[in-house]
Scaffold this active site. Structure first.
Site, mmCIF file in Angstrom:
data_model
loop_
_atom_site.group_PDB
_atom_site.id
_atom_site.type_symbol
_atom_site.label_atom_id
_atom_site.label_comp_id
_atom_site.label_asym_id
_atom_site.label_seq_id
_atom_site.Cartn_x
_atom_site.Cartn_y
_atom_site.Cartn_z
ATOM 1 N N GLN A 1 -0.815 1.584 1.342
ATOM 2 C CA GLN A 1 -2.039 2.357 1.580
ATOM 3 C C GLN A 1 -2.622 2.932 0.303
ATOM 4 O O GLN A 1 -3.826 2.838 0.066
ATOM 5 C CB GLN A 1 -1.744 3.520 2.534
ATOM 6 N N HIS B 1 2.482 -7.065 -6.598
ATOM 7 C CA HIS B 1 3.914 -6.774 -6.488
ATOM 8 C C HIS B 1 4.083 -5.284 -6.166
ATOM 9 O O HIS B 1 3.450 -4.439 -6.815
ATOM 10 C CB HIS B 1 4.644 -7.126 -7.789
ATOM 11 N N ASN C 1 -2.805 -6.992 2.926
ATOM 12 C CA ASN C 1 -3.562 -7.127 1.673
ATOM 13 C C ASN C 1 -4.745 -8.069 1.864
ATOM 14 O O ASN C 1 -5.835 -7.824 1.349
ATOM 15 C CB ASN C 1 -2.656 -7.607 0.537
HETATM 16 C C1 GAR Z 1 3.241 -6.567 0.113
HETATM 17 O O1 GAR Z 1 3.902 -5.322 0.052
HETATM 18 C C2 GAR Z 1 3.295 -7.258 -1.230
HETATM 19 O O2 GAR Z 1 3.228 -6.376 -2.309
HETATM 20 C C3 GAR Z 1 4.656 -7.914 -1.155
HETATM 21 O O3 GAR Z 1 4.724 -8.414 0.164
HETATM 22 C C4 GAR Z 1 3.974 -7.537 1.025
HETATM 23 C C5 GAR Z 1 3.024 -8.348 1.877
HETATM 24 O O4 GAR Z 1 2.366 -7.551 2.835
HETATM 25 N N1 GAR Z 1 4.793 -8.941 -2.147
HETATM 26 C C6 GAR Z 1 5.919 -9.151 -2.841
HETATM 27 O O5 GAR Z 1 6.952 -8.532 -2.635
HETATM 28 C C7 GAR Z 1 5.833 -10.228 -3.914
HETATM 29 N N2 GAR Z 1 7.002 -10.216 -4.743
HETATM 30 P P1 GAR Z 1 1.069 -8.043 3.615
HETATM 31 O O6 GAR Z 1 1.367 -9.432 4.181
HETATM 32 O O7 GAR Z 1 0.886 -7.028 4.722
HETATM 33 O O8 GAR Z 1 -0.091 -8.057 2.660
#
Ligand code: GAR
Length: 208
Positions: A178, A110, A14
Site C-alpha cells: 500500500q 521487489h 501491482n
Molecule cells: C509483490 O509484493 C511484489 O513485490 C513481489 O510479489 C508480490 C506480487 O503481488 N515480487 C517479488 O517478490 C519479486 N522478487 P501482486 O501480484 O499482488 O502484485
C-alpha cells in the site's frame, strides 16, 4: 505511446495499481498492450480481463524443458512489440536471452530496500519474513531495471516503510504494497514513458 507488457504470477495488485493510474491519468504516454502469466489461475489475469486487456499464459508445465519454455515466453512477449516489460510479481527466473534482447526495457518491483533481503530465494512473503527475523526497523520496496543477476540491475525508485510492533509477514507485506509498491511502480512507468530516466553505469538519474 509506450506499449507495456505486464508479467504476473499471482494476485495482481501491482497490475491493478498500474491499470488504475493509467485510467486516472497519473501515468501518461503508456498503455498496457498485454498481460502475460506463467500461472493460468493467477487472479491478475481476471483483473486484466475486467479491464479489457489482452491476456496470455505461458506455463513451464506445458513444455518438456526450460529452454523450450524460455523460447516460447520470448516469442509470446515479442508478439506484442513491447517498449517496456513490467515484472509485477512475476515469480519466474527471466531467461538471459530476454534480458539481452530488451536491455533496460525490463523493470521489476521487489518488496524490500535493495540490497537488503534480495537475490536468490527472496520473493513474496519470504522477503518480509526475513526482514522481521532480522529485526530491521525500516523496510520498503524497490523498482529496478533487470539485468542478468537477481535484483542487481540499476535502481530507479525506492520507498521506505516503517516496521511496527507485532507485525506479521502478512501485515507487513500489505503495508509495503500500500505505502510503497503501488506508488513507486506506477511512478517509475510514468517517468520512463516520459523520457525522465537516464541510465549511467549502475545508476539511474531521474530528470525533473
Ligand atoms: C509483490 O509484493 C511484489 O513485490 C513481489 O510479489 C508480490 C506480487 O503481488 N515480487 C517479488 O517478490 C519479486 N522478487 P501482486 O501480484 O499482488 O502484485
Amino acid at each position: 505511446m509506450l506499449d507495456l507488457v505486464v508479467m504476473v504470477s499471482g494476485g495482481g495488485t501491482n497490475l491493478q495499481a498500474i491499470i488504475d493510474k493509467i485510467n486516472n491519468g497519473t501515468i501518461t504516454n503508456a498503455r498496457i498492450r498485454a498481460v502475460i502469466s506463467n500461472n493460468k489461475n493467477a487472479y491478475a489475469l481476471e483483473r486484466a480481463r475486467k479491464a479489457n486487456i489482452e491476456t496470455a499464459v505461458v506455463s513451464p508445465k506445458d513444455y518438456p524443458d526450460r529452454e523450450l519454455f524460455n523460447r516460447a515466453l520470448i516469442t509470446k512477449i515479442d508478439s506484442f512489440h513491447p517498449g517496456l516489460i513490467v515484472l509485477a510479481g512475476f515469480l519466474v527466473v527471466i531467461p538471459p536471452a530476454l534480458v539481452e534482447k530488451y536491455r533496460y526495457q525490463i523493470i521489476n518491483i521487489h518488496p524490500s530496500l535493495i540490497p537488503s533481503f534480495c537475490g536468490k530465494g527472496y520473493y513474496g512473503l519470504k522477503v518480509h519474513e526475513a526482514a522481521l527475523e532480522r529485526g530491521v526497523k525500516v523496510t520498503g520496496a524497490t523498482v529496478h531495471f533487470v539485468d542478468e543477476g537477481t535484483d542487481t540491475g540499476p535502481i530507479i525508485l525506492q520507498k521506505a516503510v516503517e516496521i511496527k510492533n507485532g507485525d506479521t509477514p502478512e501485515v507487513l507485506q500489505k503495508r509495503v504494497m500500500q505505502e510503497a509498491e503501488w506508488v513507486i511502480m506506477p511512478k517509475a512507468i510514468d517517468l520512463i514513458a516520459n523520457g525522465k530516466v537516464r541510465i549511467e553505469g549502475r545508476k539511474t538519474i531521474i530528470l525533473d
